[in-house]
Design a protein around this motif. Sequence first.
Motif, short mmCIF file in Angstrom:
data_model
loop_
_atom_site.label_atom_id
_atom_site.label_comp_id
_atom_site.label_asym_id
_atom_site.label_seq_id
_atom_site.Cartn_x
_atom_site.Cartn_y
_atom_site.Cartn_z
N THR A 34 0.96 -1.33 0.29
CA THR A 34 0.21 -0.06 0.35
C THR A 34 0.57 1.26 -0.32
OG1 THR A 34 -1.53 -1.25 1.26
CG2 THR A 34 -1.62 1.28 1.08
N VAL A 37 2.59 2.00 -3.84
CA VAL A 37 1.19 2.43 -4.10
C VAL A 37 1.21 3.19 -4.03
CG1 VAL A 37 -1.27 1.60 -5.30
CG2 VAL A 37 0.50 -0.14 -4.83
N ALA A 38 1.05 4.26 -2.93
CA ALA A 38 0.59 5.38 -2.73
C ALA A 38 1.70 6.34 -3.14
CB ALA A 38 0.18 5.45 -1.38
N TRP A 41 2.49 6.73 -6.97
CA TRP A 41 0.94 6.78 -8.13
C TRP A 41 1.29 8.24 -8.77
CZ3 TRP A 41 -3.17 3.33 -7.57
CH2 TRP A 41 -3.84 3.73 -9.26
N ARG A 47 -6.24 9.25 -7.31
CA ARG A 47 -5.20 8.41 -6.32
C ARG A 47 -6.91 7.53 -6.10
NH1 ARG A 47 -1.83 7.81 -1.47
NH2 ARG A 47 -3.63 9.44 -0.94
N LEU A 50 -7.23 5.65 0.47
CA LEU A 50 -6.10 4.68 0.78
C LEU A 50 -6.63 3.97 1.46
CD1 LEU A 50 -3.33 4.82 1.48
CD2 LEU A 50 -3.54 5.91 4.19
N LEU A 53 -7.20 1.01 -1.41
CA LEU A 53 -5.94 0.41 -1.99
C LEU A 53 -5.76 -0.25 -0.45
CD1 LEU A 53 -3.40 3.57 -2.77
CD2 LEU A 53 -4.67 2.06 -4.25
N VAL A 106 -2.64 -2.79 -7.79
CA VAL A 106 -2.41 -1.50 -8.01
C VAL A 106 -3.74 -1.23 -8.92
CG1 VAL A 106 -1.29 0.26 -9.62
CG2 VAL A 106 0.28 -1.64 -7.83
#
Length: 121
Positions: A34, A37-38, A41, A47, A50, A53, A106
Amino acid sequence: MFHDLRWVLVYHDSWFSFAAELVAAVVVRGLLCTGCVALAWPGDVPRPPLRRLVGRSLLFAVFVAVVLLPWAAVAVAASRFALAWFLFLELVPVLILAPMLARGGVVADWWRGLPALRLVG
């Protein structure tokens, strides 16, 4: 996750500690996914929240743990007997699965479609 599973399979002394370590490994791997990916991005693309995700990454970590657990067990057994050619047998499925699992966590529909040739290369 493959090496996390190998550590979990080796360093436990009861079924309870095995379950606790497995859950901890999956949660930590999901949260690391997580975070990666955050942070990666693109700025020009909105996005997802959270929470979404985190859920997506945790589900993906559970899936990968289930898929790779038999191969991690083979790796632990092979290391016990020091048979070098088992190393290739245990890594072949991991190398085959890696391009297919690269988009996991993702996007929501990561399992649809084949990976791009560039990614496989």
